[in-house]
Structures are given as C-alpha cells and as structure tokens.
Write an enzyme that holds these catalytic residues in place. Structure first.
Site, mmCIF file in Angstrom:
data_model
loop_
_atom_site.group_PDB
_atom_site.id
_atom_site.type_symbol
_atom_site.label_atom_id
_atom_site.label_comp_id
_atom_site.label_asym_id
_atom_site.label_seq_id
_atom_site.Cartn_x
_atom_site.Cartn_y
_atom_site.Cartn_z
ATOM 1 N N HIS A 1 -1.160 -10.340 -1.813
ATOM 2 C CA HIS A 1 -0.316 -10.005 -2.965
ATOM 3 C C HIS A 1 -0.976 -8.995 -3.904
ATOM 4 O O HIS A 1 -0.792 -9.049 -5.118
ATOM 5 C CB HIS A 1 0.145 -11.271 -3.694
ATOM 6 N N GLU B 1 -0.106 -5.011 11.633
ATOM 7 C CA GLU B 1 0.607 -4.527 10.450
ATOM 8 C C GLU B 1 2.099 -4.858 10.533
ATOM 9 O O GLU B 1 2.725 -5.229 9.549
ATOM 10 C CB GLU B 1 0.404 -3.012 10.338
ATOM 11 N N HIS C 1 3.382 -5.069 3.829
ATOM 12 C CA HIS C 1 3.369 -5.650 5.172
ATOM 13 C C HIS C 1 2.956 -7.110 5.093
ATOM 14 O O HIS C 1 2.209 -7.504 4.200
ATOM 15 C CB HIS C 1 2.363 -4.927 6.070
ATOM 16 N N HIS D 1 0.846 -1.196 0.000
ATOM 17 C CA HIS D 1 0.000 0.000 0.000
ATOM 18 C C HIS D 1 0.880 1.245 0.000
ATOM 19 O O HIS D 1 2.098 1.165 0.126
ATOM 20 C CB HIS D 1 -0.997 -0.002 1.166
ATOM 21 N N CYS E 1 5.708 6.224 4.811
ATOM 22 C CA CYS E 1 4.605 5.397 4.306
ATOM 23 C C CYS E 1 3.858 6.025 3.127
ATOM 24 O O CYS E 1 2.927 5.438 2.594
ATOM 25 C CB CYS E 1 3.629 5.050 5.426
#
Length: 151
Positions: free
Chosen positions: A76, A137, A32, A17, A26
């Site tokens: 994935h 996470e 993750h 992400h 981030c």
C-alpha cells in the site's frame, strides 16, 4: 554427503508505481497485486537437539525477514524513481499523508527484484543462501532473479 534443499515462501502485497519517461500506459500512476516467491537454499539441521531439527530455515523466520524488509515497506505504498520529476508528485502525495517510497531506480519488476535480493541477503543466517526470487506483477508477467547468475 550434503543435501542442499530449496525452501520457498510466497508473499503478496499491493503497490502503486509509475514509470517516468516510459512510452506506454505505465507512465501513469497505477498499481499491482504483486506476488513474491522467495527461495533459499541450505542443508537441513541434523542436530536432533535443535528445536529446528530437520529444517533448512523455519518458514516463520523467513517470513519475518521478508515481511520486515519488503512487504511492510512496499504494501500500500506508491513507488517513484527519486531521480526524476516524479519527486515533485511524490512530495505532493506525502504532504497529503500518502505512503510514498522514493527509490534510486526505475520501479520496474526487474529493478525491484534486484533491490529485494540485496535486502533479503543481508538478513539471512550465515548458512542459508538466497537462491532465487520471482516477482509476479500480473497474472502473465513476472521477473526472476537467480543467485548463480548474479555472483
């Protein structure tokens, strides 16, 4: 006398992400190894002629729901907020045959558990309630959702 029992099943999946507009690392595409704990609550089946006698829900039934709604979808894949310019990056990746998920929220752990709760609740049998979700996470960071706080 009612005996409400909580049943938890754990899942894991790998998801990428990026947090558009975030002021730290981030904002970059990264991934993750998520761990998801799904806890449901209900009463064990008391009918001894039922093949599921003594169970709140068959773990394999819970596994099927969560796998279809969450794991198979997010594993994935790379998740982007479709309401940001990341939609252009998503299109480029999709054109190159990458598995991209466009969601209408910022794909933080907090927002993901809200989304997961909605999806799982719609699939549970009538007599089973979603009690809580925990989305880990990283080794030290997780978000939790509890039904009693979200009526």
């Amino acid at each position: 006398m009612s005996n409400n029992i909580r049943i938890t099943k754990q899942f894991s999946f790998e998801t990428g992400h990026a947090l558009y507009g975030y002021d730290g690392k981030c904002k970059n595409v990264h991934g993750h190894s998520y761990k998801l704990s799904v806890t449901v609550i209900g009463q064990p089946i008391t009918d001894n002629t039922n093949v599921k006698f003594g169970m709140v829900i068959d773990f394999s039934d819970l596994k099927k729901i969560v796998t279809e709604e969450i794991v198979d979808v997010f594993d994935h894949a790379t998740v982007f907020n479709k309401n940001t310019p990341h939609v252009e990056l998503a299109k480029e990746l999709q054109d190159r045959d990458h598995n991209v998920l466009l969601v209408d929220y910022q794909p933080t752990s907090e927002m993901m558990v809200i989304d997961f709760a909605k999806k799982i609740k719609t699939r549970l049998p009538k007599h089973i309630n979603l009690h809580s979700l925990k989305l880990q996470e990283t080794e030290s960071s997780f978000a939790e959702w509890f039904a009693y706080e979200n009526n």
